[in-house]
Design an enzyme around this catalytic site. Structure first.
Site, PDB file in Angstrom:
ATOM      1  CG  HIS A  68      42.307  40.099  41.901  1.00 29.22           C
ATOM      2  ND1 HIS A  68      43.646  40.139  42.240  1.00 29.22           N
ATOM      3  CD2 HIS A  68      42.167  39.009  41.084  1.00 29.22           C
ATOM      4  CE1 HIS A  68      44.277  39.127  41.676  1.00 29.22           C
ATOM      5  NE2 HIS A  68      43.409  38.436  40.961  1.00 29.22           N
ATOM      6  CG  ASP A  73      44.425  43.202  44.185  1.00 23.80           C
ATOM      7  OD1 ASP A  73      44.027  42.027  44.173  1.00 23.80           O
ATOM      8  OD2 ASP A  73      44.998  43.756  43.240  1.00 23.80           O
ATOM      9  CB  SER A 127      45.246  37.265  38.543  1.00 26.75           C
ATOM     10  OG  SER A 127      44.962  36.446  39.653  1.00 26.75           O
TER      11      SER A 127
END
Length: 312
Positions: free
Chosen positions: A290, A263, A123
């Site tokens: 995610h 995601d 991320s």
């Protein structure tokens, strides 16, 4: 100088875990080094960069299993301002910029005496990894960008599309409380949770590692709120205009981009990595979102391990 804070030996897991405090700009960065009992010759260390910003390493700590599985050191650290590192709630807004975290990474790396390494970011950690890689540091053997966007404009556009697919009542609650600036209302939190369960982590119940990271972030949301904003899809922080797209061709390290089918980092958000980084590769995990590494940990680590082995 590295200050030894704690030393833990876990023979049950056949790894050694050492935690240290590394001085950084008058503060301290907490570092954990996981070493396998049987290191493999030529296996370079892997640094793991957590997301948020400000989520701490807890939710990505299961990636340390790569130490045993690949015979290499795996290094986690809590970025400054969160977790077990020094918290700076009084720091000015302009303190929290990507270059701060690039400098912190190299401070940690140099303190550990590591010259050649792999770099995995999840991320925000993948965004940070790209920021590090565009500077072409000597010794970077490979880059693994996991569930990350190449710009926040792409991220926000994707979030808006996914948000539009939420149930009507959830969308209405989000809109209402954002308009009225009542983001601490339980109804807003409940609507946010609907999005998170679809696109952030699809495991039920939420894994304890994720809960631990989220809990510490909410206890001191300075970094997350300043750089991102109150939620994943309501980005109003200093990263709002961030982009690495126009610099991606400067990345020379072999790069793997991974994401989940559901995601919040949709294909449109990470397409520039594939299009502009020479010889970049991608892998999408069906059924994941995610936090792919929490949803499909064995499959995730297998894909990463194969790429690491190919680029020692």
């Amino acid at each position: 100088m590295v200050l030894l804070r704690d030393l833990l030996w876990s023979h049950a897991d056949r790894v050694q875990q050492q935690t240290r405090l590394v001085p950084f700009r008058g503060n301290n960065t907490w570092v954990q080094i996981t070493t396998p009992d049987s290191p493999r010759a030529g296996a370079l260390p892997l640094f793991v960069l957590h997301g948020g910003p400000g989520m701490a390493h807890d939710y990505v700590r299961n990636i340390a299993a790569l130490a045993n599985e690949t015979g290499r050191q795996v290094i986690h650290y809590d970025q400054i301002g969160c977790g077990r590192s020094t918290h700076l709630p009084e720091a000015p807004v302009d303190f929290w910029v990507p270059s701060l975290f690039v400098d912190e990474f190299h401070t940690v790396r140099e303190a550990l005496g590591i010259e050649q390494y792999h770099l995995l970011g999840q991320s925000w950690g993948g965004m940070l990894g790209a920021e590090i890689a565009v500077r072409q540091p000597a010794g970077l053997a490979s880059l693994e960008i996991c569930n990350s966007p190449a710009s926040m404009a792409l991220w926000m556009a994707a979030a808006a599309e996914l948000r539009a697919q939420l149930p009507v009542e959830s969308r209405a609650a989000l809109d209402r409380h954002e308009t009225n600036d009542t983001l601490d209302d339980p109804e807003y939190a409940a609507a946010t949770e609907v999005f998170y369960r679809r696109h952030v982590c699809r495991v039920e119940p939420m894994p304890q590692d994720f809960v631990d990271s989220e809990k510490q972030m909410l206890a001191d949301p300075t970094v997350y709120y300043t750089m991102n904003g109150p939620t994943e899809f309501h980005v109003v922080g200093t990263l709002q205009s961030w982009s690495v797209i126009d610099r991606l061709q400067q990345i020379t390290a072999p790069t793997l981009v991974v994401a989940g089918e559901f995601d919040e980092a949709t294909p449109a958000t990470w397409a520039p990595f594939i299009e502009q980084i020479p010889a970049a590769h991608s892998h999408v995990f069906p059924g994941a979102s995610h936090c792919t590494h929490l949803e499909q940990p064995e499959e995730f680590r297998a894909v990463i391990a194969e790429f690491l082995a190919a680029h020692e």
